[in-house]
Every structure is written in C-alpha cells, then in structure tokens.
Design an enzyme around this catalytic site. Structure first.
Site, PDB file in Angstrom:
ATOM      1  N   GLU A 147      47.534  21.968  25.282  1.00 12.95           N
ATOM      2  CA  GLU A 147      48.045  20.737  25.862  1.00 12.95           C
ATOM      3  C   GLU A 147      48.893  21.013  27.102  1.00 12.95           C
ATOM      4  OE1 GLU A 147      50.194  18.696  22.699  1.00 12.95           O
ATOM      5  OE2 GLU A 147      49.129  19.940  21.241  1.00 12.95           O
TER       6      GLU A 147
ATOM      7  N   ARG B 294      49.534   6.054  23.038  1.00 11.80           N
ATOM      8  CA  ARG B 294      48.226   6.353  22.449  1.00 11.80           C
ATOM      9  C   ARG B 294      47.734   5.248  21.508  1.00 11.80           C
ATOM     10  NH1 ARG B 294      49.176  10.924  17.740  1.00 11.80           N
ATOM     11  NH2 ARG B 294      50.987   9.961  16.748  1.00 11.80           N
TER      12      ARG B 294
ATOM     13  N   HIS C  42      47.320  15.757  25.037  1.00 15.42           N
ATOM     14  CA  HIS C  42      47.202  16.488  23.768  1.00 15.42           C
ATOM     15  C   HIS C  42      45.736  16.901  23.531  1.00 15.42           C
ATOM     16  CE1 HIS C  42      47.775  17.545  19.604  1.00 15.42           C
ATOM     17  NE2 HIS C  42      48.941  16.937  19.468  1.00 15.42           N
TER      18      HIS C  42
ATOM     19  N   ARG D  94      42.341  10.991  15.953  1.00 18.52           N
ATOM     20  CA  ARG D  94      42.495  12.438  15.767  1.00 18.52           C
ATOM     21  C   ARG D  94      41.427  13.173  16.574  1.00 18.52           C
ATOM     22  NH1 ARG D  94      46.522  15.541  14.110  1.00 18.52           N
ATOM     23  NH2 ARG D  94      46.817  14.256  12.218  1.00 18.52           N
TER      24      ARG D  94
ATOM     25  N   ASP E 199      51.939  26.499  16.208  1.00 23.06           N
ATOM     26  CA  ASP E 199      52.582  25.355  16.860  1.00 23.06           C
ATOM     27  C   ASP E 199      53.635  25.897  17.823  1.00 23.06           C
ATOM     28  OD1 ASP E 199      53.532  22.933  17.634  1.00 23.06           O
ATOM     29  OD2 ASP E 199      54.066  22.218  15.629  1.00 23.06           O
TER      30      ASP E 199
END
Length: 295
Positions: A264, A85, A155, A62, A203
C-alpha cells in the site's frame, strides 16, 4: 477524440469498465471509488478480490484497492480506515483515449461526514490504465477556511499464485513499525519473504519510501516482476493476515491469504496537512515488467 465510457454494473453496483485500445482494462466501482480489477494488455488479473467479499451499500469490499481516508486503521477517533471506502462517489469523467483509458471520481463532504470529521473537502480519484501499467492518484482539496489533517492509503491487494513463492525487493535500510510486535525495526535484507517463519502474520509500515519496490514471484521456471512506484505518499504498508487471522475473517476464504499480498502507498507517520484552498495529491503506479507466464 476520446470516447466516453458509460456506467455499467458489477456485482449489482454501478461501475466503470475501462478498456484501453491495446486491451488493458480495469474496473472501478462508484461505491468507495473502489478499483476491483486490473488486467494489463495481453495479461492476467493482477489484483486480489476475495470471493467471499460482500457488495453492499455502506460495506467495505475485501480486495482490489480500497481508498483509506481520512484515517488509517484505528489510529484516531474515526471508524477503522475512515469513511471514504463506504461512501458513494460521483463520476466526473470516464473515457477511452488514443492509447489509454481514464476514470475520474469525486467525493465531497456532506452532513454525515461532517458529524464525524468537521471539514469541507473534495477528494478526487483518477485511475488510468494502458499497456502494462496502472496509475492511481488520490487528491484532496481543502474547501474550508481552516487547515485539515489526515492519514490515507491506497490499500492495494496484489494477487499471487502462492505467497511462499513471492518476495518484495527495495525495502533494504528502511525503518518500519511492526504492528504485530508493536516495535520499530530496520529492514536489513534486500528481500522481504512473506510467508516464511516470522512473517506469517505480516503488518508493517515502512517509513520514508523513496525507491521503487518490486513484487517478485517465482512461477516454475518463469518469474513475475511487478514494479511499484509512489509519489506524495511517504510510507508503504505491507500486510498479509497469515493463516490464523485469515481464518477469522468472515469475508476471506481460510486459504485466501496464500493468494494475496497488500503493498500500500500510505501517509501515516506524518499526517498530511492541507491549508484552506490548497490541494495535496498522492500517486501509486504499477508496471508489469515480466508476467511469469510460460512462453
């Protein structure tokens, strides 16, 4: 002559500590090709890394800059944000040059990836740091004999002292998909103010981003200005979970949302198509124009 950089350890994982001659530095893990730290020359940490994040094989980290490939979010049949990832990457190159430091990592398909995504591919991640700038390039070569298609993102979690003092400039006139309200809208103001009423849970996927973006942060009488550029990636995602959703994330402190904002570089609306033997590349770069530190 460039000087080779040896693999070291970070949170129990293989890592590369990139150090440019001017003092700029960055840390990249072989796990996920994950960038976890960037400090410009004479400056301070620019990336947010959750203090509650787990560092374990196969687990997503994270914060920092996760590599999202070959699927963004839940937009497809694969696991959320794809598999890149959580995979171990191979070291291709890590060296200190005359005025920068560079790392190149590689991820290729294997039996496990082909079970879920039946394509032969080679990803290459390049991280370069020098002075006040950081460059991250993701390239994908189609190693198979059929076309492949994917969505992807870098990201990037950017650190802020206080979300309510931050804003993003350069989005005016862009259309975006609001993933919270499930509706397409147009950005009508030059500044996006995350953390203000209506944007606590942020978002958004902004489409066809051609211009530079700037993260602005007021720090008392000083201002931090971080310039963000992208090439090859058509879209940009802005994300902050807000208080309610952040409290539900096991790998984030309840107040962690106040210290981060994701900006991002992404390819989402129009998936990237790569013909056999061809290569696609996307770049995101950051330049600290003003640190916001008191003189």
């Amino acid at each position: 002559m460039p000087t080779a950089i040896a693999i070291t350890r970070y949170q129990g994982m293989d890592a590369l500590e990139l150090l440019a001659p001017d003092g700029a530095r960055a840390t990249v893990l072989l796990h996920g090709g994950h960038l976890v730290s960037w400090v410009p020359a004479g400056g301070e940490e620019q990336l947010y890394l959750s203090p509650k994040s787990e560092f374990a094989s196969g687990q997503a980290i994270r914060g920092g800059v996760p590599v999202i490939f070959p699927q963004f979010s839940g937009r497809g049949p694969l696991q959320r944000h794809g598999f890149a990832r959580g995979k171990p990457w191979q070291l291709v190159l890590a060296e200190q040059g005359e005025d920068d430091a560079l790392a190149v990592l590689r991820l290729s398909d294997d039996a496990a990836t082909r079970m879920f995504w039946p394509h032969a591919f080679e990803l290459e991640l390049s991280v370069r740091v020098a002075g006040q700038s950081l460059e991250i390039e993701l390239a994908c070569e189609n190693k198979g004999d059929t076309p492949l298609s994917f969505t992807a993102a870098l990201h990037s979690y950017l650190r802020v002292d206080e979300l309510n003092e931050a804003s993003v400039q350069g989005l005016s006139g862009l259309h975006y998909w609001d993933s919270v309200a499930n509706v397409e809208r147009q950005q009508r103001t030059d500044l996006l103010l995350p953390g203000t009423p209506g944007t606590e849970d942020l978002d958004r996927i902004y489409y066809q981003v051609k211009q530079d973006l700037t993260l602005l942060e007021q720090r008392g009488t000083a201002e931090r200005r971080l310039q963000i550029r992208q090439q090859g990636f058509d879209d940009a995602v802005l994300w902050n979970p807000g208080a309610a959703k952040c409290a539900q994330l096991a790998d984030m402190p309840p107040e962690g949302y106040r210290q981060m904002l994701c900006i991002e570089a992404a390819a989402i609306e129009r998936p990237v198509d790569v013909a056999p033997g061809e290569t696609w590349a996307g770049l995101q770069s950051f330049t600290l124009l003003q640190s916001g530190q008191s003189a």
